[in-house]
Structure formats: C-alpha cells, structure tokens
Design a protein around this motif. Sequence first.
Motif, short mmCIF file in Angstrom:
data_model
loop_
_atom_site.label_atom_id
_atom_site.label_comp_id
_atom_site.label_asym_id
_atom_site.label_seq_id
_atom_site.Cartn_x
_atom_site.Cartn_y
_atom_site.Cartn_z
N ALA A 27 0.82 -1.21 0.00
CA ALA A 27 0.00 0.00 0.00
C ALA A 27 0.85 1.26 0.00
CB ALA A 27 -0.93 -0.01 1.21
N ILE A 28 2.02 1.21 0.61
CA ILE A 28 2.89 2.39 0.61
C ILE A 28 3.33 2.73 -0.80
CG2 ILE A 28 5.13 3.27 1.40
CD1 ILE A 28 4.74 1.75 3.98
N LEU A 29 3.54 1.72 -1.63
CA LEU A 29 3.89 1.94 -3.04
C LEU A 29 2.67 2.10 -3.93
CD1 LEU A 29 6.83 -0.60 -3.52
CD2 LEU A 29 6.97 1.89 -3.67
N ASP A 30 1.48 1.91 -3.34
CA ASP A 30 0.22 1.97 -4.08
C ASP A 30 0.18 0.91 -5.18
OD1 ASP A 30 -2.38 3.09 -4.32
OD2 ASP A 30 -1.77 4.01 -6.21
N ILE A 31 0.55 -0.31 -4.81
CA ILE A 31 0.30 -1.47 -5.66
C ILE A 31 -0.70 -2.37 -4.95
CG2 ILE A 31 2.55 -1.31 -6.77
CD1 ILE A 31 3.59 -3.49 -5.03
N TYR A 32 -1.15 -3.41 -5.62
CA TYR A 32 -2.29 -4.19 -5.14
C TYR A 32 -2.13 -4.60 -3.68
CZ TYR A 32 -5.72 -7.91 -4.64
OH TYR A 32 -6.76 -8.70 -4.21
N ALA A 33 -3.12 -4.23 -2.85
CA ALA A 33 -3.07 -4.51 -1.41
C ALA A 33 -4.48 -4.76 -0.91
CB ALA A 33 -2.43 -3.34 -0.66
N PRO A 34 -4.90 -6.03 -0.77
CA PRO A 34 -6.25 -6.32 -0.25
C PRO A 34 -6.44 -5.70 1.13
CG PRO A 34 -5.22 -8.30 -1.13
CD PRO A 34 -4.15 -7.25 -1.08
N THR A 35 -7.44 -4.85 1.24
CA THR A 35 -7.60 -4.02 2.44
C THR A 35 -9.07 -3.88 2.78
OG1 THR A 35 -5.67 -2.73 1.72
CG2 THR A 35 -7.00 -1.80 3.48
N GLU A 36 -9.37 -3.90 4.08
CA GLU A 36 -10.71 -3.55 4.55
C GLU A 36 -10.67 -2.12 5.06
OE1 GLU A 36 -12.99 -4.88 8.38
OE2 GLU A 36 -13.44 -6.32 6.77
N THR A 37 -11.51 -1.27 4.50
CA THR A 37 -11.51 0.14 4.86
C THR A 37 -12.84 0.51 5.53
OG1 THR A 37 -12.36 0.76 2.68
CG2 THR A 37 -9.96 0.68 2.95
N ALA A 38 -12.96 1.78 5.87
CA ALA A 38 -14.17 2.27 6.51
C ALA A 38 -14.46 3.68 6.00
CB ALA A 38 -14.00 2.29 8.03
N PRO A 39 -15.70 4.12 6.06
CA PRO A 39 -16.02 5.50 5.67
C PRO A 39 -15.47 6.47 6.72
CG PRO A 39 -17.94 4.44 6.62
CD PRO A 39 -16.90 3.37 6.48
N PRO A 40 -15.54 7.78 6.45
CA PRO A 40 -15.09 8.74 7.46
C PRO A 40 -15.76 8.46 8.81
CG PRO A 40 -15.52 9.85 5.40
CD PRO A 40 -15.98 8.44 5.21
N THR A 41 -14.92 8.32 9.85
CA THR A 41 -15.43 7.85 11.14
C THR A 41 -14.71 8.54 12.28
OG1 THR A 41 -16.00 5.67 10.25
CG2 THR A 41 -15.71 5.82 12.64
N THR A 42 -15.46 8.82 13.34
CA THR A 42 -14.88 9.23 14.61
C THR A 42 -14.88 8.01 15.53
OG1 THR A 42 -15.73 11.48 14.35
CG2 THR A 42 -15.04 10.81 16.56
N TYR A 43 -13.69 7.56 15.90
CA TYR A 43 -13.54 6.34 16.69
C TYR A 43 -13.36 6.68 18.17
CZ TYR A 43 -12.56 4.14 12.18
OH TYR A 43 -12.65 3.69 10.88
N GLY A 44 -14.03 5.92 19.03
CA GLY A 44 -13.77 5.97 20.45
C GLY A 44 -13.19 4.63 20.88
N GLU A 45 -12.20 4.68 21.75
CA GLU A 45 -11.54 3.43 22.18
C GLU A 45 -11.16 3.56 23.64
OE1 GLU A 45 -7.86 1.83 23.54
OE2 GLU A 45 -7.60 3.51 22.14
N MET A 46 -11.48 2.52 24.42
CA MET A 46 -11.05 2.45 25.82
C MET A 46 -10.48 1.07 26.08
SD MET A 46 -13.08 3.13 29.42
CE MET A 46 -14.11 1.67 29.29
N THR A 47 -9.30 1.05 26.71
CA THR A 47 -8.63 -0.21 27.03
C THR A 47 -8.25 -0.22 28.50
OG1 THR A 47 -7.73 -0.26 24.78
CG2 THR A 47 -6.76 -1.76 26.38
N LEU A 48 -8.53 -1.33 29.17
CA LEU A 48 -8.19 -1.51 30.57
C LEU A 48 -7.36 -2.78 30.71
CD1 LEU A 48 -11.75 -0.90 32.11
CD2 LEU A 48 -9.91 0.78 31.89
#
Length: 424
Positions: free
Chosen positions: A351-372
């Motif tokens: 993906a850094i070279l922009d050649i074929y890279a199977p990827t799962e993406t998401a639409p524009p999103t605001t993410y919340g994350e909490m880890t304990l």
Amino acid sequence: MADGGGILVSKALVLGLTAAGLMTAGIVTAPEAQAQISLFSDKHYGEWLQGVTLQGQIEGGIMANPARPDNGMNFGDYFADHANQVQLNQVTFTLSKAIDPGKPDYQIGFTLEAMYGSDARYYHLLGISNRMTSNRYQLIPAQAHVDVHLPWMTKNGLDIQAGILQAPMGVETLDPTTRPFYTLAYTSQYSVPFENLGAIFHWHIVPMFDFTFGVDTGNQTTFGRNDNNNAAAGYVGFNINGLAGGKLNIVELSRIGPEDAVRSIGRRANTAQRYWNDLIATYTVNDRLSVTGEVNFLHDVGLRAETYSFVSFLAYKLSPTLTFNYRGEIYRDNSGLFVDTFLTNQAYMNAILDIYAPTETAPPTTYGEMTLGVTWHPDLGGGVRVFELRPEIRFDRSLNGTSPFNDRRNTGMFTFGGDAVFGF
C-alpha cells in the motif's frame, strides 16, 4: 491508500508511563546497559569494546473477538489483527553499545536489532526486507544505527543517530516493554510514522530544554524504486524536562515531507506535503500514579485528508509487581483513507507503493476506544531481564454512526486477551 504510521520514543513508559525515555528519544543510556549482558567487560578488549551488550526478548499474544468476523480480522488493530488466534509477535536480539548524553566527552556507540515475528509485517523498509517472505512471520532489521555524542556548543552537547531508525514520534513504541498494552491506539498506528532511513539529532541546549531535528528518505522508504516519491522528509521538535518540580515533561515533535505515492496521485506526490504533529505531556503524580496525554494532528495535502485525536493514559502501581493501566482515545479519520485493516501479509508495504493490497476500509469515522488492563511484572532474577503478563479488555466504537467493525456489521467491537513478554 495512505501509508500507515507507527511508533517510537524508546523507554517512554515506566509502570506503563514515564517520561525518561521521551527525553532520550531512543538512545540507549548507560544505566539501561547495566541491566543487559556485557560481552566485553574485561579491559583486555580495550575501552571502546567495553559496554557492548546483547539482549533478547520474545512476545506473543491473542485478542479474542466474540463476534467472530468472517474475514477473521480485528478491524483497526495491527499487532493483534488475527481474531481468536495466538500470534508470535516478536523475537528480537539486540547488540548495542550505549552512549551517555550526560558525559561531557566524545562518545560513539551503535544499535543492531533483528526482529522475527508477525509485528515485522508493519515495520519493513522498502527495498531492504519487504520481499523476503510472504509468510505471517517475517524478518526485519528493526534497528541498525550509529550513535554519536559530541560535546559541542552546550554543556551536554549533541547526540546523533544515523542509519535505520525506529521513528521517534508518539507514546507507544514497537518494544512491548515500553508500552502498557498489547494492542495500540489508533493514533499510534495511523497518525505517526514507523521506521526511517536517515539521521536524527538531539541537541541538549540546557538541562530543561532539548531541541530535536532530522532528515530521512520518508516513512518506511529508501531510495530509487524503493521510494514512493522523490522527496525527503524530516523532523523538528523539542523536549521540556523537569517542570513542576521534576514531575512534568513535555515532548513536541513535528514531521514534514511528501509521503504519498507517485503511482497514486502523480508527480505532485513529490511536493504535496504531509504534516504530522504530536504533543505529549507526562505527569508523575506520586510514586504510584502517572498520567499522560497525547494530542495529534495530521494533514495530507496530496490526499486532502486529515486525522486528529486525543489519547489519555493512566498507570497506577497496585503493588511492586502489579500495575493497573488505562487508555482512552477519541480519533477522527475525516476521509476514511487512514484507518484500515490489511488482509494479506504483504498488503501493508504494498500500500505504501500503491500497488495491489487487499484491504478492509471504513467511511469517514470518529472512533472511540477504551482499554483496561494490568501488567504483572515480577523480578524473577537468574538472568531474566524482564517478565510480563498483560491481560486487557478493549472497547471500540464508532461515535458518528458508521459500522466499520466485524466485516462492517457493527458500530462497535469488544475484544479481550493480552500478551506475555520474556527477555534476558
């Protein structure tokens, strides 16, 4: 696809969080070296070889996902990307000679570190190790740099690192012993760089203030066809040390340079700048409690994209061998071009070279994350440098109604697991 980011201010966390390593920004110092195996301590080998040390470390873990996504992947999680599967994340061997920035004389040292494991998939440099294998467990030169201390201009002088460097921006680093959790924050994965080929300078102007600057070929690129564009990039920033009676330390680091691929946006990739900005403040409340806040902003001219985030960390020492850790984050990807999950073992680097890279993406999103989580770190002695067990639970959620998790079925994701670290 935008290239990802990563992490490194070495030794950024003690009991999960401390500012000592933020001030040294990756240079191994003499007190650390004393805990390692000295290979040439006898004067017979000469003064230069004295202090050369070897250390090894192994880490593995698992993050369970009760939703059992069809593709088997935990979205937005690089190091624990394979849901419900144990992974060998890292086996590292590090040969180094420390320098001590506090000594007012000329010094030269080095660090050579080899890493094997699943984490290596995300820390390659193009043209050096990214084509060795397509297996999940890969091999990289995680570090290979010369360290020099020059007693120039000011009392504590200038420190230089040149070679293959883990990027100095951010709180959470590749070394699991310097961060409180197995998994990483979105900021640590998508809005800071991972690995550089170049040089970085730390000028100790006064004990309270350090100035940092550097130049490199780009995030995880090298030269020629192994660079996604024809331009260099670099860092500039500062440390403010020992505020509030020695309890508060502040680190600001910015990075400027083109990072997009010519294959993706054409020749303007050579001039379209990416601006990375990261500010960290660590406050040691007392011997038991420390807190850290990180503010990050990234703007990419070529992609017309931005991310911005705030991450908070807390570490509380429950006993000499047990530490409670908390992390909370709000992260905005306003284009959907940064937060993703790579579905094959070579996809990230492709993906850094922009050649074929199977990827799962998401639409524009605001993410919340909490880890304990907790870190159990007994002193086993007998040549064991470090032993840690780190169980954690993590809650991820879209705060603007999108459904990026578990094959785009859910607005949230719950995972639990952890890792174990053993080092000599």
